[in-house]
Design an enzyme around this catalytic site. Structure first.
Site, PDB file in Angstrom:
ATOM      1  N   ARG A 193     -27.038  66.006  17.079  1.00 26.37           N
ATOM      2  CA  ARG A 193     -27.822  66.263  15.858  1.00 26.37           C
ATOM      3  C   ARG A 193     -28.823  67.438  16.428  1.00 26.37           C
ATOM      4  O   ARG A 193     -29.782  67.266  17.283  1.00 26.37           O
ATOM      5  CB  ARG A 193     -28.587  65.141  15.603  1.00 26.37           C
ATOM      6  CG  ARG A 193     -29.675  65.482  14.407  1.00 26.37           C
ATOM      7  CD  ARG A 193     -30.416  64.353  13.703  1.00 26.37           C
ATOM      8  NE  ARG A 193     -29.369  63.702  12.977  1.00 26.37           N
ATOM      9  CZ  ARG A 193     -29.738  62.870  11.848  1.00 26.37           C
ATOM     10  NH1 ARG A 193     -30.923  62.296  11.811  1.00 26.37           N
ATOM     11  NH2 ARG A 193     -28.931  62.467  11.001  1.00 26.37           N
ATOM     12  N   HIS A 218     -23.739  68.201   7.230  1.00 26.63           N
ATOM     13  CA  HIS A 218     -24.048  66.464   7.656  1.00 26.63           C
ATOM     14  C   HIS A 218     -22.452  65.939   7.358  1.00 26.63           C
ATOM     15  O   HIS A 218     -22.435  65.081   6.413  1.00 26.63           O
ATOM     16  CB  HIS A 218     -25.031  66.149   6.906  1.00 26.63           C
ATOM     17  CG  HIS A 218     -25.543  64.828   7.602  1.00 26.63           C
ATOM     18  ND1 HIS A 218     -24.903  64.267   8.801  1.00 26.63           N
ATOM     19  CD2 HIS A 218     -26.534  63.714   7.209  1.00 26.63           C
ATOM     20  CE1 HIS A 218     -25.515  63.068   8.976  1.00 26.63           C
ATOM     21  NE2 HIS A 218     -26.461  62.672   8.077  1.00 26.63           N
ATOM     22  N   GLN A 266     -21.791  61.958   7.231  1.00 23.61           N
ATOM     23  CA  GLN A 266     -22.365  61.351   5.796  1.00 23.61           C
ATOM     24  C   GLN A 266     -21.592  61.732   4.753  1.00 23.61           C
ATOM     25  O   GLN A 266     -21.333  60.539   4.142  1.00 23.61           O
ATOM     26  CB  GLN A 266     -23.870  62.205   5.775  1.00 23.61           C
ATOM     27  CG  GLN A 266     -24.455  61.377   4.598  1.00 23.61           C
ATOM     28  CD  GLN A 266     -24.960  60.116   4.779  1.00 23.61           C
ATOM     29  OE1 GLN A 266     -25.687  59.848   5.822  1.00 23.61           O
ATOM     30  NE2 GLN A 266     -24.736  59.309   4.016  1.00 23.61           N
ATOM     31  N   ASP A 283     -31.273  63.610  -2.100  1.00 23.62           N
ATOM     32  CA  ASP A 283     -31.546  63.608  -0.797  1.00 23.62           C
ATOM     33  C   ASP A 283     -33.282  64.050  -0.938  1.00 23.62           C
ATOM     34  O   ASP A 283     -33.728  64.395  -2.001  1.00 23.62           O
ATOM     35  CB  ASP A 283     -30.831  64.545   0.097  1.00 23.62           C
ATOM     36  CG  ASP A 283     -31.024  64.689   1.384  1.00 23.62           C
ATOM     37  OD1 ASP A 283     -31.994  63.871   1.817  1.00 23.62           O
ATOM     38  OD2 ASP A 283     -30.691  65.697   2.034  1.00 23.62           O
ATOM     39  N   CYS A 342     -28.305  59.716   0.820  1.00 24.96           N
ATOM     40  CA  CYS A 342     -28.026  59.548   2.226  1.00 24.96           C
ATOM     41  C   CYS A 342     -29.135  58.716   2.952  1.00 24.96           C
ATOM     42  O   CYS A 342     -28.897  58.242   4.308  1.00 24.96           O
ATOM     43  CB  CYS A 342     -27.727  61.001   2.904  1.00 24.96           C
ATOM     44  SG  CYS A 342     -29.528  61.998   2.759  1.00 24.96           S
ATOM     45  N   ARG A 373     -21.309  54.651   7.210  1.00 21.45           N
ATOM     46  CA  ARG A 373     -21.584  55.419   8.384  1.00 21.45           C
ATOM     47  C   ARG A 373     -21.021  54.933   9.600  1.00 21.45           C
ATOM     48  O   ARG A 373     -20.038  55.746  10.246  1.00 21.45           O
ATOM     49  CB  ARG A 373     -23.035  55.760   8.715  1.00 21.45           C
ATOM     50  CG  ARG A 373     -23.803  56.505   7.619  1.00 21.45           C
ATOM     51  CD  ARG A 373     -23.209  58.108   7.581  1.00 21.45           C
ATOM     52  NE  ARG A 373     -23.618  58.718   8.733  1.00 21.45           N
ATOM     53  CZ  ARG A 373     -24.711  59.142   9.309  1.00 21.45           C
ATOM     54  NH1 ARG A 373     -25.797  59.259   8.548  1.00 21.45           N
ATOM     55  NH2 ARG A 373     -24.863  59.648  10.550  1.00 21.45           N
TER      56      ARG A 373
HETATM   57  N1  NVA Z   1     -31.317  66.634   4.410  1.00 17.34           N
HETATM   58  C1  NVA Z   1     -31.871  65.669   5.068  1.00 17.34           C
HETATM   59  C2  NVA Z   1     -30.943  64.680   5.275  1.00 17.34           C
HETATM   60  C3  NVA Z   1     -31.138  63.364   6.277  1.00 17.34           C
HETATM   61  C4  NVA Z   1     -30.246  62.703   6.730  1.00 17.34           C
HETATM   62  C5  NVA Z   1     -32.441  66.387   6.427  1.00 17.34           C
HETATM   63  O1  NVA Z   1     -31.676  67.050   7.096  1.00 17.34           O
HETATM   64  O2  NVA Z   1     -33.515  66.034   6.581  1.00 17.34           O
HETATM   65  N1   CP Z   2     -28.489  59.596   6.715  1.00 13.56           N
HETATM   66  C1   CP Z   2     -28.877  59.684   8.094  1.00 13.56           C
HETATM   67  O1   CP Z   2     -28.337  60.692   8.793  1.00 13.56           O
HETATM   68  O2   CP Z   2     -30.234  59.138   8.266  1.00 13.56           O
HETATM   69  P1   CP Z   2     -30.761  59.261   9.650  1.00 13.56           P
HETATM   70  O3   CP Z   2     -31.555  60.857   9.720  1.00 13.56           O
HETATM   71  O4   CP Z   2     -31.782  58.201   9.895  1.00 13.56           O
HETATM   72  O5   CP Z   2     -29.832  59.175  10.801  1.00 13.56           O
END
Ligand code: NVA
Ligand code: CP
Length: 309
Positions: free
Chosen positions: A103, A130, A133, A222, A262, A290
């Site tokens: 990540r 992502h 997801q 989101d 998400c 997930r």
């Molecule tokens: N758009 C959000 C998704 C979190 C799972 C982020 O990147 O923080």
């Molecule tokens: N939806 C998602 O990826 O959650 P986290 O940021 O908690 O991993």
């Protein structure tokens, strides 16, 4: 040849459908607590530059339940591109581990990680997309609806990394995808153009949430400020106010509509407590899936090692 899962489009439509079949079966095995350990004596390196709850828990528990061990590396451990370039981390981690999940902020870094790694790399979110997801989300839609036919999904909010993965899915499966966002918060234009060019889906960008959601099968939300954008949260709260997914917006679809998110959800901002807790909200089914979707993706990627589902 090893494969990676960096974008939904790294899999063909057939491979996505095969992956969904694996999800269905591994989910059942997980729930039955079957003795099924294809990843026995395998390790997964998990590199996190950003915070996470679901991604860490689901990869770590999921890989463990398939017989393997996941190793967590947080922002202070790796500092990709600062302490060490991605291409060095890739080659080093490939010598210790059977798979890498990352990540990261910069999408180019995960591309570099995949390019130099000799083991599969899975994208656990970047600033750009992502994909895990959306694999979990689309499997959840299959569970609820049974098919993707005549699917209208309206994403309401920021044209962010979630939207890119939805657009990539729309390159593989026909759907009506609408991104309803404030002016100035549109999704990546190149990805929009690519999805339109593939020509199998209807893609729309709207600035009017009330009309956009008409006839939606699914409304997807989101956070307004993604990880790395929290300093802009105050300005965004003003810009996004008319884009809150509340009961009024859910009613504006004119039909029975599922609510998806998400997570994490910021109740009172992009959505309300009432919507998250409603019967039509399937956010925890998505969250559960997930784990199963990722286990299936990892199994699919390990075919090159003759580890078959
Ligand atoms: N758009 C959000 C998704 C979190 C799972 C982020 O990147 O923080
Ligand atoms: N939806 C998602 O990826 O959650 P986290 O940021 O908690 O991993």
């Amino acid at each position: 040849m090893k494969r990676d899962f960096i974008h939904i489009t790294d899999f063909t439509q057939t491979e996505i459908l095969e992956t969904f079949e694996i999800v269905r079966e591994v989910k059942q095995k997980f729930r039955n607590r079957d003795d099924y350990k294809p990843f026995k004596d395998h390790t997964l390196a998990m590199i996190f530059e950003k915070p996470s709850t679901r991604t860490r828990l689901s990869f770590e528990s999921g890989f463990y339940r398939l017989g393997g061990q996941a190793i967590y590396l947080g922002p202070d451990d790796i500092q990709i591109g600062k302490r060490e370039p991605a291409k060095d981390i890739a080659r080093m981690a490939s010598r210790y581990n059977d798979m890498i999940m990352a990540r990261l902020f910069d999408h180019q870094q995960i591309i570099e990680l995949a390019e130099y790694s000799t083991v599969p790399v899975v994208n656990g979110l970047t600033d750009y997309n992502h994909p895990c997801q959306v694999m979990a989300d689309t499997f959840t839609i299959l569970e609820k609806r049974g098919h993707f036919e005549n699917l209208k999904l309206v994403y309401v909010g920021d044209g962010n990394n979630m939207v890119v993965s939805w657009l990539n899915f729309a390159k593989r499966f026909p759907m009506h995808f609408v991104c309803a966002c404030p002016k100035g918060y549109e999704p990546d234009q190149k990805t929009v153009d690519e999805a339109i060019k593939v020509g199998i889906s209807t893609i729309e960008i709207s600035h009017n949430p009330l009309t956009a959601v008409k006839n939606a099968d699914i409304i997807y939300a989101d956070v307004w400020a993604s990880m790395g954008q929290k300093a802009e949260a105050e300005k965004r709260e003003i810009d996004f106010k008319p884009f809150q997914v509340n009961q009024n917006l859910m009613d504006a679809t004119g039909k029975d509509t599922y609510f998806m998110h998400c997570l994490p959800a910021e109740r009172g901002r992009e959505t309300t407590d009432e919507v998250v807790e409603a019967d039509y909200s399937i956010v925890f089914d998505e969250a559960e899936n997930r784990l199963h979707a990722q286990n299936a993706i990892m199994l699919k990627l390990m075919e090159y090692k003759n580890i078959y589902y």
